[in-house]
Write an enzyme that holds these catalytic residues in place. Structure first.
Site, PDB file in Angstrom:
ATOM      1  N   ASP A 116      41.427   3.322   3.494  1.00 47.37           N
ATOM      2  CA  ASP A 116      42.321   3.458   2.345  1.00 47.37           C
ATOM      3  C   ASP A 116      43.770   3.092   2.650  1.00 47.37           C
ATOM      4  OD1 ASP A 116      40.389   4.397   0.661  1.00 47.37           O
ATOM      5  OD2 ASP A 116      41.596   6.107  -0.019  1.00 47.37           O
ATOM      6  N   ARG A 157      37.166  14.764   7.526  1.00 46.56           N
ATOM      7  CA  ARG A 157      38.098  15.787   7.088  1.00 46.56           C
ATOM      8  C   ARG A 157      38.029  15.998   5.576  1.00 46.56           C
ATOM      9  NH1 ARG A 157      41.533  17.645  10.654  1.00 46.56           N
ATOM     10  NH2 ARG A 157      41.315  15.799  11.957  1.00 46.56           N
ATOM     11  N   THR A 191      35.579   1.943   8.622  1.00 41.90           N
ATOM     12  CA  THR A 191      35.891   3.332   8.971  1.00 41.90           C
ATOM     13  C   THR A 191      34.583   4.078   9.095  1.00 41.90           C
ATOM     14  OG1 THR A 191      36.623   5.449   8.049  1.00 41.90           O
ATOM     15  CG2 THR A 191      36.328   3.679   6.494  1.00 41.90           C
ATOM     16  N   GLY A 244      41.934   4.458  11.973  1.00 43.65           N
ATOM     17  CA  GLY A 244      40.988   4.883  13.012  1.00 43.65           C
ATOM     18  C   GLY A 244      40.029   3.752  13.348  1.00 43.65           C
ATOM     19  N   ASP A 261      34.343   6.777   3.233  1.00 41.21           N
ATOM     20  CA  ASP A 261      35.015   7.369   2.074  1.00 41.21           C
ATOM     21  C   ASP A 261      35.814   6.334   1.267  1.00 41.21           C
ATOM     22  OD1 ASP A 261      36.819   6.887   4.040  1.00 41.21           O
ATOM     23  OD2 ASP A 261      37.903   8.777   3.829  1.00 41.21           O
ATOM     24  N   ARG A 313      48.517   3.395  13.811  1.00 38.44           N
ATOM     25  CA  ARG A 313      49.144   3.729  12.535  1.00 38.44           C
ATOM     26  C   ARG A 313      50.625   3.394  12.694  1.00 38.44           C
ATOM     27  NH1 ARG A 313      44.847   6.802  10.205  1.00 38.44           N
ATOM     28  NH2 ARG A 313      43.588   7.505  11.945  1.00 38.44           N
ATOM     29  N   ASP A 353      34.073   7.021   8.242  1.00 35.43           N
ATOM     30  CA  ASP A 353      34.007   8.113   7.270  1.00 35.43           C
ATOM     31  C   ASP A 353      33.271   7.778   5.975  1.00 35.43           C
ATOM     32  OD1 ASP A 353      35.344   9.873   8.930  1.00 35.43           O
ATOM     33  OD2 ASP A 353      37.304   9.249   8.209  1.00 35.43           O
TER      34      ASP A 353
END
Lengths: 328, 328, 328, 328
Positions: free
Chosen positions: A107, A176, A130, A15, A134, A76, A132
């Site tokens: 990741d 998510r 990213t 992303g 994460d 992707r 996120d």
């Protein structure tokens, strides 16, 4: 002893995130500074497989520090997940005389880099990019701070109309699997409730809290919901459920969606991207490989990619407590 | 054993900073959560001396998290710097039955709090609120992140016109004694040169760098100058000097000034203010005093005010190196 | 009968303005739509004299609608003001097989176009692009709306700090000969006083008004000053004068400067630029020349350049009355 | 002869719009200027029926010019649509000694004012405040310009991510019955296609256009869809339909929703609100009634409410042609 690095490749994958352009710029400029050639692959691993790249110099990245998105585009790649795909990619790198790669992404991107290194001996450095947040091995990922501000600015606007109409708004934000965005933007926007995937607080609790809010005189409320919340309902079902149980509330839903990925990066994300990517180039020049760069306690640190992938970057659940206290 | 805290006072003092309202809100809401009364003093120590305060409850601070400035206003008080002034202030606190104070501001504010505690036994907790980021005991002060973004946004605009006209711009930013704003906003805005008070790089070097830039084909440049730069010239003299020595440059000056103090706080500053002030209230409830709260490695920590005042928060000079590499 | 137009040149000239890129894009795309070639000259008339141009197609202008500044750059050309300079420019146009020009800029740009048409028969259409809004034949110029918003946003930030400190701020905005920016941004920002070049209200009146404000309980004030105000003092002298006469005011000065020229254009400026430039191309295709395009009562209209240059675009002085009423 | 106006009531009704606070401020300040009392009713007609109002003076509206939403809140009142409800409202106005009303809102609000005037003799002036711009008698309504900028800013963000991923985005904007927002924001954001309720261009045409775009090399596209588009499908169905028919497109949907109602008003909306509301007060002071105020060709004009309600404010369909040309 490791081979001398004469040409570095860079790509963005997964992303897209604001600050990826600032990251590309920093890789390119640091390469120029260290008299190393630099090429950029388009659309992540897919462009690598297709040998779709461009030579980058200090002028190619002029002014891009201010722009959202990524000039190298992102994608992707299913093909890269196969052994054959990776072999093709390695072949193309060889043809292009690329000695090492800097991979900007999350990741999945890091895993791809590790496979490329293990199977084909290509030194890789990962840069966490990213929205996120994460990824372990860093306090902050590139794009996260910008996304937080985009969300807070949007909720500020929604609050204007919520306050004008005595309304309850459910605002769905990205994340998510991780509640970083919901938790921090929720506190920043002064949300009354925050629902994150890491903690199922239960519907009962939500209803009680909203009822308490209302009894204490609050006539409008904002609930921030992570897209992956564990409460077992999506944001529209949630709003319906609340309307049925608390009929005096005029509950509305806003799904912020892809606006969270775009926008001019904040100063924080630009400086972070700049520092991380200078370090990434320097690690390669020093013969390092299979590491990721991160910011920890305001210092740039390198961590083994394998180690980082095995660790979970956990949200600070104490922030839920802070949110509770502040929505008193 | 320390006296039970039944009423907490809060004030903002010194230069105002975005996020001060978020900080006041967090103090008020945390007090409500812990069933403690809360009053706000207007115009810092001056309002304390004049007994000018207001009772604050959860509703008083509704929506202020989104606003710049400070609803309690701020001021510098000459009178408070005298022993008599402080005695008067302590007297007014007693009359108002205020058991402890939370002081939002910078170094000067913290010193005032220490004096109040030592001379009159008023427990004080300091919260670092200043755009300058020049306080030890914390990685970031409230308002700093917002100011950085304001500066970067302004320089982005200046770059639009600089690029359209092949111009050299000197942009003066705040930071009389500390280069935090100049250094980080300069990297974030992609400035060609950054001048900070901590390091005199010399006029010669500046001229060489600008000449090198031009020879390499750059036709517009931005130089970020901290208002307190040590180069021995103010920003207008600097521009004149460059024009005389590099006559092909059409050098312009912009002094960003007070726009750097205002604006809606960023998510970062709102979350920081929220976390710091909940902690400040909890420290007082726990019987602590004469401490400041700060964020270190993303955790909220308390440090003794005296210790913090004796330590210097130094800029990371490695950022100058990063800037050099990136303006290649 | 006029010659068929096969190739149109476009350039931006004079001070740059947000929306110039949107204007260039619209010229280029309209040319593509009408199967006409398009070239862009760099740095206005100077690039024309030097034959410095680029072929533009629909892809060349991709995404530029969102950017401030002008991709064709702008400049003032001394050489073009001479008969020889203009002859050289006409020669270069001929070499490049350019049949007609679209000139985006202000009064000076339009005069240059007229000379080029009269002396060398080059059909020209003028598009009003300047933040100053000081061109007849149109209600609004490209860039003006964006500049107003930039100013209002800056003053909103200054008001945050002014309110926090009980301060009086003098804010200098652009507009050497015309008070459009000062008048409209002043009302939009809720300024207490507005000084414009078209009307000398006198220092006496300013002092009285500020004193009245203060007596009515206002503790902070904003005065917007056009850089060309007729009050006989520059903004710094003005602030000094007020400090001497109204010593209770802590008067500060902010000169907004070049940030007013940059920034992403507003929707209004993008739509205006798009509509004006489609019309400009269509006028040329229809054999028209020596006209300017403008927006009047929300319709796009063409006016003779000569007529427009002889007319003054006057500010609506009734806005001063509105400002007086609202700063009650 | 009409009764002397001693006290004016003001309220905001219908959907809230940015600039409503600027409008309230202008009513209040103009009343103060003309030595007339002013009260504000909460939640539109509903607050009128309940006699829920507040006295407003110049200080009550301090700084609100910068805030979105409406400090008087807004609501739709079922009760007011009955004769009994209106009688109750008139009774409350009498009790409060309100001689005339200024109603800020849209069509429904104006109809309510007309009924109040006809049935109970209350002089009313309507001020067009709605983001939809769907009111005759004015070129622009208060809030419309801000909403356009909010939409364009959001689509700019979406374009960042669309460009990074070669994606097609359907963006739904407000405007159930009128395409003003879609049409102007679509042009401002450089959308490839714009679907508005006033014109059903057909699915066939959309597919053809997208296919042509793609063949010409465009890899990302934005389609702006008015929530009330007449194409017979909602935005999600539309995206599905396109995915089925043009499988190479990765089509995504974003519904902008309520962020379009909030946010700090633009300079345009603040100046518009200020000018309209000063005029509204002056009309009442002059004994006028049952009129609405509007801006036409940059001048403030009054029109009979009845006449305005019978006229349709039509979108300029020529803008669709402009959009076609520019998405070449």
């Amino acid at each position: 002893m490791s081979k001398k690095i004469r040409k570095i490749g860079v790509m963005t994958s997964g992303g897209d995130a604001p600050g990826m352009n600032a990251a590309i710029r920093a890789v390119v400029r640091a390469c120029a500074y260290y008299h190393t050639e630099c090429v950029g692959f388009y659309r992540g691993f897919q462009g690598m497989i297709e040998g779709d790249y461009v030579t980058l110099n200090a002028r190619s990245v002029r002014n891009i520090i201010t722009y959202g998105g990524t000039m190298l585009q992102s994608a992707r790649s299913k093909e890269f997940r196969t052994r054959e795909g990776r072999a093709k990619a390695a072949e193309k790198l060889k043809e292009a005389e690329v000695d090492a790669m800097i991979l900007i992404g999350g990741d999945g991107t890091f895993k791809g880099g590790l496979a490329l290194s293990e199977e084909h001996g290509v030194p890789c450095i990962g840069v966490p990019g990213t929205i996120d947040n994460d990824i372990a091995g860093t306090n902050y990922t590139i794009g996260y701070d910008t996304a937080l501000n985009t969300v807070v600015e949007a909720i500020d606007k929604i609050r204007d109309t919520a306050s004008s109409h005595n309304r309850l708004f459910f605002v769905e934000v990205m994340g998510r699997d991780a509640g970083f965005i919901a938790l921090n933007s929720g506190i920043g926007a002064g949300a009354e409730e925050i629902l994150i995937p890491e903690e199922d607080l239960g519907l009962e609790r939500l209803l009680n809290s909203l009822e308490r809010s209302r009894r204490s005189g609050k006539t409008s409320s904002i609930v921030v919901v992570s897209e992956g919340d564990k409460i077992g309902k999506n944001v529209f079902e949630l709003a319906e459920y609340v309307k049925e149980n608390l009929p005096y509330y005029d509950a509305k839903v806003t799904v912020l969606g892809h606006i969270q990925r775009g926008g001019r990066p904040t100063c924080f994300d630009r400086v972070l991207a700049s520092r991380l990517c200078v370090k990434a180039v320097e690690l390669l020049m020093d013969g390092k490989r299979d590491m990721m760069v991160g910011i920890i306690n305001n210092e740039i640190k390198a961590t083994g990619i394998r180690e980082a992938l095995q660790t979970e970057h956990k949200v600070n659940k104490d922030l839920l407590r802070i949110s509770d206290i502040l929505s008193t």
